[in-house]
Write a protein that holds these residues in place. Sequence first.
Motif, PDB file in Angstrom:
ATOM      1  N   THR A   6       0.832  -1.210   0.000  1.00  0.00           N
ATOM      2  CA  THR A   6       0.000   0.000   0.000  1.00  0.00           C
ATOM      3  C   THR A   6       0.862   1.254   0.000  1.00  0.00           C
ATOM      4  O   THR A   6       0.537   2.228  -0.645  1.00  0.00           O
ATOM      5  CB  THR A   6      -0.945   0.021   1.213  1.00  0.00           C
ATOM      6  OG1 THR A   6      -0.170  -0.095   2.402  1.00  0.00           O
ATOM      7  CG2 THR A   6      -1.949  -1.079   1.139  1.00  0.00           C
ATOM      8  N   THR A   7       2.002   1.266   0.692  1.00  0.00           N
ATOM      9  CA  THR A   7       2.854   2.452   0.695  1.00  0.00           C
ATOM     10  C   THR A   7       3.607   2.568  -0.618  1.00  0.00           C
ATOM     11  O   THR A   7       3.883   3.675  -1.071  1.00  0.00           O
ATOM     12  CB  THR A   7       3.843   2.419   1.873  1.00  0.00           C
ATOM     13  OG1 THR A   7       4.592   1.215   1.812  1.00  0.00           O
ATOM     14  CG2 THR A   7       3.137   2.569   3.183  1.00  0.00           C
ATOM     15  N   ALA A   9       2.412   1.804  -3.544  1.00  0.00           N
ATOM     16  CA  ALA A   9       1.458   2.321  -4.518  1.00  0.00           C
ATOM     17  C   ALA A   9       1.238   3.817  -4.315  1.00  0.00           C
ATOM     18  O   ALA A   9       0.900   4.532  -5.238  1.00  0.00           O
ATOM     19  CB  ALA A   9       0.147   1.566  -4.405  1.00  0.00           C
ATOM     20  N   LYS A  10       1.448   4.295  -3.097  1.00  0.00           N
ATOM     21  CA  LYS A  10       1.210   5.700  -2.794  1.00  0.00           C
ATOM     22  C   LYS A  10       2.382   6.581  -3.189  1.00  0.00           C
ATOM     23  O   LYS A  10       2.238   7.786  -3.283  1.00  0.00           O
ATOM     24  CB  LYS A  10       0.924   5.882  -1.302  1.00  0.00           C
ATOM     25  CG  LYS A  10      -0.418   5.328  -0.891  1.00  0.00           C
ATOM     26  CD  LYS A  10      -0.673   5.594   0.559  1.00  0.00           C
ATOM     27  CE  LYS A  10      -1.996   5.031   1.000  1.00  0.00           C
ATOM     28  NZ  LYS A  10      -2.263   5.234   2.404  1.00  0.00           N
ATOM     29  N   GLU A  11       3.540   6.019  -3.401  1.00  0.00           N
ATOM     30  CA  GLU A  11       4.704   6.816  -3.771  1.00  0.00           C
ATOM     31  C   GLU A  11       4.538   7.342  -5.195  1.00  0.00           C
ATOM     32  O   GLU A  11       4.172   6.624  -6.099  1.00  0.00           O
ATOM     33  CB  GLU A  11       5.985   5.983  -3.667  1.00  0.00           C
ATOM     34  CG  GLU A  11       6.378   5.685  -2.246  1.00  0.00           C
ATOM     35  CD  GLU A  11       7.683   4.915  -2.182  1.00  0.00           C
ATOM     36  OE1 GLU A  11       8.404   4.863  -3.198  1.00  0.00           O
ATOM     37  OE2 GLU A  11       7.936   4.362  -1.118  1.00  0.00           O
ATOM     38  N   VAL A  12       4.817   8.626  -5.345  1.00  0.00           N
ATOM     39  CA  VAL A  12       4.661   9.269  -6.641  1.00  0.00           C
ATOM     40  C   VAL A  12       6.037   9.765  -7.076  1.00  0.00           C
ATOM     41  O   VAL A  12       6.760  10.376  -6.301  1.00  0.00           O
ATOM     42  CB  VAL A  12       3.672  10.453  -6.541  1.00  0.00           C
ATOM     43  CG1 VAL A  12       3.540  11.149  -7.872  1.00  0.00           C
ATOM     44  CG2 VAL A  12       2.324   9.972  -6.032  1.00  0.00           C
TER      45      VAL A  12
END
Length: 101
Positions: A6-7, A9-12
């Motif tokens: 989940t973390t 996937a959140k990294e941009v």
Amino acid sequence: MAKTPTTAAKEVTIDDLSSQIALLKNDIASLTETLGEYGKAKSKEMRDNARTAANDFADTGRLKAMEAQKQAEEFLQAQPGTALGIAAGIGFLVGLVTARR
């Protein structure tokens, strides 16, 4: 600390942000163009409405002027003496007003 799915996937990334900003710029440009076209269309519509209203007012004014002329002609034919007296009185008043200047 380990990265969970989940973390991760959140990294941009910077590339993601750059592509989103480019997409946003394109959307804003498209919106600006659409607003410009809308403004031009509304402007043309308002101009046409104003032209139509002006023509209607001009036609109404012409009709009223013709009615007034017809009434004046009928009055002159029915009462020429009175009409002559009124014209002389108006001429006298105009002469008084212009002579004082």
